[in-house]
Design a protein around this motif. Structure first.
Motif, PDB file in Angstrom:
ATOM      1  N   THR A 279      37.881  48.125  41.827  1.00 36.04           N
ATOM      2  CA  THR A 279      37.619  47.624  40.486  1.00 36.04           C
ATOM      3  C   THR A 279      36.985  48.415  39.368  1.00 36.04           C
ATOM      4  O   THR A 279      36.907  49.657  39.591  1.00 36.04           O
ATOM      5  N   MET A 280      36.725  47.778  38.112  1.00 34.92           N
ATOM      6  CA  MET A 280      36.070  48.516  37.244  1.00 34.92           C
ATOM      7  C   MET A 280      34.570  48.777  37.541  1.00 34.92           C
ATOM      8  O   MET A 280      33.813  47.892  38.417  1.00 34.92           O
ATOM      9  N   PRO A 281      34.257  49.876  37.166  1.00 43.49           N
ATOM     10  CA  PRO A 281      32.899  50.354  37.505  1.00 43.49           C
ATOM     11  C   PRO A 281      31.736  49.249  37.089  1.00 43.49           C
ATOM     12  O   PRO A 281      31.872  48.627  35.929  1.00 43.49           O
ATOM     13  N   GLY A 282      30.947  48.926  37.759  1.00 44.11           N
ATOM     14  CA  GLY A 282      29.933  47.933  37.658  1.00 44.11           C
ATOM     15  C   GLY A 282      30.369  46.595  37.647  1.00 44.11           C
ATOM     16  O   GLY A 282      29.311  45.736  37.421  1.00 44.11           O
ATOM     17  N   LYS A 283      31.596  46.403  38.289  1.00 46.03           N
ATOM     18  CA  LYS A 283      32.060  44.888  38.305  1.00 46.03           C
ATOM     19  C   LYS A 283      32.360  44.625  39.704  1.00 46.03           C
ATOM     20  O   LYS A 283      32.782  43.423  39.985  1.00 46.03           O
ATOM     21  N   ALA A 284      31.925  45.316  40.656  1.00 44.04           N
ATOM     22  CA  ALA A 284      32.297  45.057  42.094  1.00 44.04           C
ATOM     23  C   ALA A 284      31.761  43.885  42.387  1.00 44.04           C
ATOM     24  O   ALA A 284      32.238  42.954  43.348  1.00 44.04           O
ATOM     25  N   LEU A 285      30.522  43.596  42.229  1.00 42.16           N
ATOM     26  CA  LEU A 285      29.655  42.428  42.777  1.00 42.16           C
ATOM     27  C   LEU A 285      30.384  41.157  42.356  1.00 42.16           C
ATOM     28  O   LEU A 285      30.524  40.182  43.076  1.00 42.16           O
ATOM     29  N   GLY A 286      30.747  41.358  40.944  1.00 38.22           N
ATOM     30  CA  GLY A 286      31.276  39.963  40.522  1.00 38.22           C
ATOM     31  C   GLY A 286      32.535  39.547  41.070  1.00 38.22           C
ATOM     32  O   GLY A 286      32.792  38.569  41.351  1.00 38.22           O
ATOM     33  N   VAL A 287      33.424  40.607  41.276  1.00 33.66           N
ATOM     34  CA  VAL A 287      34.713  40.392  41.998  1.00 33.66           C
ATOM     35  C   VAL A 287      34.441  39.900  43.382  1.00 33.66           C
ATOM     36  O   VAL A 287      35.098  39.020  43.795  1.00 33.66           O
ATOM     37  N   GLU A 288      33.480  40.446  44.018  1.00 37.88           N
ATOM     38  CA  GLU A 288      33.160  39.872  45.619  1.00 37.88           C
ATOM     39  C   GLU A 288      32.664  38.495  45.665  1.00 37.88           C
ATOM     40  O   GLU A 288      33.262  37.793  46.307  1.00 37.88           O
ATOM     41  N   ARG A 289      31.956  38.073  44.746  1.00 39.46           N
ATOM     42  CA  ARG A 289      31.571  36.619  44.564  1.00 39.46           C
ATOM     43  C   ARG A 289      32.801  35.583  44.369  1.00 39.46           C
ATOM     44  O   ARG A 289      32.850  34.814  44.841  1.00 39.46           O
ATOM     45  N   GLU A 290      33.583  36.017  43.205  1.00 40.53           N
ATOM     46  CA  GLU A 290      34.803  35.398  42.921  1.00 40.53           C
ATOM     47  C   GLU A 290      36.032  35.452  44.277  1.00 40.53           C
ATOM     48  O   GLU A 290      36.401  34.314  44.490  1.00 40.53           O
ATOM     49  N   LEU A 291      35.899  36.430  44.860  1.00 40.80           N
ATOM     50  CA  LEU A 291      36.848  36.484  45.796  1.00 40.80           C
ATOM     51  C   LEU A 291      36.370  35.577  46.978  1.00 40.80           C
ATOM     52  O   LEU A 291      37.263  34.980  47.525  1.00 40.80           O
ATOM     53  N   ARG A 292      35.294  35.485  47.282  1.00 39.57           N
ATOM     54  CA  ARG A 292      34.523  34.821  48.438  1.00 39.57           C
ATOM     55  C   ARG A 292      34.754  33.571  47.923  1.00 39.57           C
ATOM     56  O   ARG A 292      35.305  32.425  48.904  1.00 39.57           O
ATOM     57  N   TRP A 293      34.533  32.937  46.930  1.00 37.23           N
ATOM     58  CA  TRP A 293      34.585  31.705  46.279  1.00 37.23           C
ATOM     59  C   TRP A 293      35.940  31.037  46.570  1.00 37.23           C
ATOM     60  O   TRP A 293      36.398  30.053  47.051  1.00 37.23           O
ATOM     61  N   ARG A 294      37.050  32.100  46.033  1.00 39.01           N
ATOM     62  CA  ARG A 294      38.325  31.422  46.160  1.00 39.01           C
ATOM     63  C   ARG A 294      39.102  31.503  47.528  1.00 39.01           C
ATOM     64  O   ARG A 294      39.796  30.572  48.152  1.00 39.01           O
ATOM     65  N   ILE A 295      38.501  32.461  48.426  1.00 40.12           N
ATOM     66  CA  ILE A 295      38.973  32.374  49.871  1.00 40.12           C
ATOM     67  C   ILE A 295      38.454  31.258  50.596  1.00 40.12           C
ATOM     68  O   ILE A 295      39.136  30.498  51.416  1.00 40.12           O
TER      69      ILE A 295
END
Length: 358
Positions: A279-295
């Motif tokens: 991911t983009m630097p500093g955006k990993a936490l937001g990507v993880e949360r969105e990915l958990r939500w969708r999964i």
């Protein structure tokens, strides 16, 4: 006692004659006439040294200022482009360039004016060896007394020159971690996760972990029952990742495809599937949360149960344990047991009969 005799006056100096005064005046005039050229030469040399030093200092400082201003203008120009937000932080570039410019201007002034002062003293035929020796001893003493300050300053200079971090970066400095809000030559200011501000001396920083340079990794662990079909789990996660990669703003924050790395652990009651994405630097936490939500939403729609969630409809409940309502045997249940006898109340004693006589 007889009165003391008055002191006898000494011999009075004879007044200088007109010829002697004229001879002395001629000697002074001759000495001035012999040395005035030397004095004029020394004065002109010192004046020339001062003028050249001031002009050179002004030119160098102005050149450094123009260079810093050009760096700031280039950063502002790139900021307006499509990749400006990713590649350039204008505030970071500005503070870094200003700090470097301040250091260069100070060093330039010290070197130019110090050299001019030494040249002026040399023009007056003053022996500079004792002066330089005294300055060296004073410098060593000052270095020992202010070694922490010197360490902080030098560490700050190298951090800025090497661009180890800047304003807006998220770093782990060992003694503190957070977002950099100001970079100085002596102190770096960080804002922690709870909003607190940390003042970290540059000399105390032994290691730097910059979480905002290059790229970051978003990792998600999906824990399901061991009876689930792994191929079905993979297909559902792949469909979620492909859909997420095509939607904004995740299409910009994902710098690579979402990868299913495989089983991270297999236990009797669960198994863990590891999912990772660049991911983009500093955006990993937001990507993880969105990915958990969708999964989680996709698993609920597909009937895949995540360990720890509510049981699915139609799932048979485990049979009740018939021995759950049976009390454990107790030694107090038998009235003849030693425990029951020890717990029985003691009978009261009968009062003596007053009619009985001895």
């Amino acid at each position: 006692m007889s009165p003391s005799a008055p002191p006898t006056p000494g011999p009075t100096p004879e007044p200088a004659t007109l010829d002697e005064a004229a001879d002395r005046a001629n000697e002074a005039a001759g000495w001035v006439e012999q040395n005035w050229s030397t004095w004029l030469s020394i004065g002109l040399r010192i004046l020339l040294i001062v003028v050249i030093a001031l002009v050179l200092r002004h030119v160098l400082r102005r050149t450094i200022t123009k260079l810093i201003a050009r760096m700031n203008r280039s950063a502002t120009a790139v900021e307006g482009t499509a990749l400006g937000g990713l590649l350039v932080n204008a505030e970071r570039r500005r503070q870094r360039s200003e700090a470097i410019g301040s250091v260069l201007r100070s060093v330039t002034s010290f070197v130019v004016l110090g050299t001019a002062a030494l040249m002026a003293l040399g023009a007056l035929n003053i022996n500079l060896a004792p002066l330089l020796a005294s300055a060296g001893v004073a410098g060593v003493a000052l270095g020992f007394g202010a070694r922490n300050l010197v360490t902080d300053f030098l560490s700050g200079v190298f951090m800025i020159l090497e661009d180890q971090y800047g304003v807006g970066d998220t770093i782990d400095a060992g003694v503190a971690s957070g977002e950099v809000i100001e970079v100085g030559l002596r102190v770096t200011k960080l804002r922690g996760d709870d909003g607190e501000i940390w003042y970290v001396r540059n000399g105390e920083v032994k290691r730097i972990g910059n979480l905002s340079q290059g790229w970051a990794t978003a990792g998600v662990d999906v824990t399901v029952r061991p009876t689930e079909d792994l191929d079905r789990v993979r297909d559902v996660i792949t469909a979620v990742a492909e859909k997420m990669a095509k939607e904004d703003p995740w299409a910009e924050r994902l710098w690579g495809p979402v990868e299913i790395l495989g089983l991270d652990s297999v236990l009797l009651e669960s198994m863990t599937v590891r999912v990772s994405a660049k991911t983009m630097p500093g955006k990993a936490l937001g990507v993880e949360r969105e990915l958990r939500w969708r999964i989680k939403q996709a698993f609920d729609a597909a009937g895949i149960q995540i360990v720890g969630g509510l049981p699915l409809v139609g799932t048979e409940a485990a049979p009740a344990d018939p021995s759950a309502g049976v009390a454990a045997p107790s030694a107090l249940a038998s009235p003849t047991s030693p425990q029951s006898l020890a717990a029985a109340p003691i009978a009261p004693q009968q009062p003596p009969n007053p009619n009985l006589t001895k």
